[in-house]
Design a protein around this motif. Sequence first.
Motif, PDB file in Angstrom:
ATOM      1  N   LEU A   1      33.193  43.339  36.522  1.00  0.00           N
ATOM      2  CA  LEU A   1      33.187  42.623  37.791  1.00  0.00           C
ATOM      3  C   LEU A   1      32.077  43.135  38.692  1.00  0.00           C
TER       4      LEU A   1
ATOM      5  N   ASN B   1      40.084  37.013  47.736  1.00  0.00           N
ATOM      6  CA  ASN B   1      40.365  37.797  48.949  1.00  0.00           C
ATOM      7  C   ASN B   1      41.533  37.174  49.717  1.00  0.00           C
TER       8      ASN B   1
ATOM      9  N   PHE C   1      34.173  39.419  45.269  1.00  0.00           N
ATOM     10  CA  PHE C   1      33.974  39.619  43.846  1.00  0.00           C
ATOM     11  C   PHE C   1      33.515  38.345  43.146  1.00  0.00           C
ATOM     12  N   GLY C   2      32.718  38.524  42.095  1.00  0.00           N
ATOM     13  CA  GLY C   2      32.358  37.443  41.215  1.00  0.00           C
ATOM     14  C   GLY C   2      33.464  37.174  40.207  1.00  0.00           C
ATOM     15  N   GLN C   3      33.250  36.189  39.348  1.00  0.00           N
ATOM     16  CA  GLN C   3      34.278  35.794  38.383  1.00  0.00           C
ATOM     17  C   GLN C   3      34.369  36.749  37.197  1.00  0.00           C
TER      18      GLN C   3
ATOM     19  N   PHE D   1      44.097  41.499  47.360  1.00  0.00           N
ATOM     20  CA  PHE D   1      43.511  40.475  46.505  1.00  0.00           C
ATOM     21  C   PHE D   1      44.601  39.834  45.645  1.00  0.00           C
TER      22      PHE D   1
ATOM     23  N   TRP E   1      42.719  33.196  35.603  1.00  0.00           N
ATOM     24  CA  TRP E   1      41.381  33.168  35.036  1.00  0.00           C
ATOM     25  C   TRP E   1      40.606  34.448  35.352  1.00  0.00           C
ATOM     26  N   GLY E   2      41.259  35.375  36.023  1.00  0.00           N
ATOM     27  CA  GLY E   2      40.649  36.674  36.279  1.00  0.00           C
ATOM     28  C   GLY E   2      39.894  36.804  37.586  1.00  0.00           C
ATOM     29  N   GLN E   3      39.784  35.745  38.348  1.00  0.00           N
ATOM     30  CA  GLN E   3      39.051  35.783  39.614  1.00  0.00           C
ATOM     31  C   GLN E   3      39.848  36.546  40.663  1.00  0.00           C
ATOM     32  N   LEU E   4      39.202  37.474  41.342  1.00  0.00           N
ATOM     33  CA  LEU E   4      39.814  38.189  42.466  1.00  0.00           C
ATOM     34  C   LEU E   4      39.571  37.401  43.746  1.00  0.00           C
TER      35      LEU E   4
ATOM     36  N   TYR F   1      32.287  47.024  38.698  1.00  0.00           N
ATOM     37  CA  TYR F   1      33.590  47.559  38.336  1.00  0.00           C
ATOM     38  C   TYR F   1      33.899  47.184  36.875  1.00  0.00           C
TER      39      TYR F   1
END
Lengths: 114, 108
Positions: free
Chosen positions: A91, B45, A105-107, B35, B40-43, A35
């Motif tokens: 992502l 769940n 998802f990854g960081q 989500f 820090w941008g981490q999604l 993404y």
Amino acid sequence: EAGVAQSPRYKIIEKRQSVAFWCNPISGHATLYWYQQILGQGPKLLIQFQNNGVVDDSQLPKDRFSAERLKGVDSTLKIQPAKLEDSAVYLCASKWGGVGTEAFFGQGTRLTVV
Amino acid sequence: GIQVEQSPPDLILQEGANSTLRCNFSDSVNNLQWFHQNPWGQLINLFYIPSGTKQNGRLSATTVATERYSLLYISSSQTTDSGVYFCAVGEAGTALIFGKGTTLSVSS
């Protein structure tokens, strides 16, 4: 269990240069996604793999973006040549693949094109 | 394709307040996930909830698939709840489509 791993975390390149991102999905997950998330927006699908086959790449700008998933595990996403508007977070996500399963998802990799 | 609309776009709360976030989608879906994107941008769940109701601590979610909407409830909000909340939907075998998100700011 280990999560989705991505590298690098950050990358700064000049326009017209090339760049590659790497993703290692959760072990056993057959489905892998890339993404693009531009600042202030929701993530947008670039490409979906099922094992090592492409399921959906309709939104991938194929003139400059390419992706592969050799052996159905790790995946790389490449941009060549990069444009200023490619600045975004990339992502990677994976999913076991069956009905009723969720994606993880990854960081992400934050790309800045200058 | 499926359209996903989230409301409100922005929400400012005092610590301890409750809130409801809404997600409307334009067609039948088999998958729906909520989500939380941290600073820090981490999604992260929160829920996999194509239908029904689930609860996890101070958070709960309800999806009414026949009416094409989902709600995320946050009770007794904390500063660590701040961030962007995304709803994402999809059909079987297809990728998730994300809404534009709700940005939540919780102050102490």
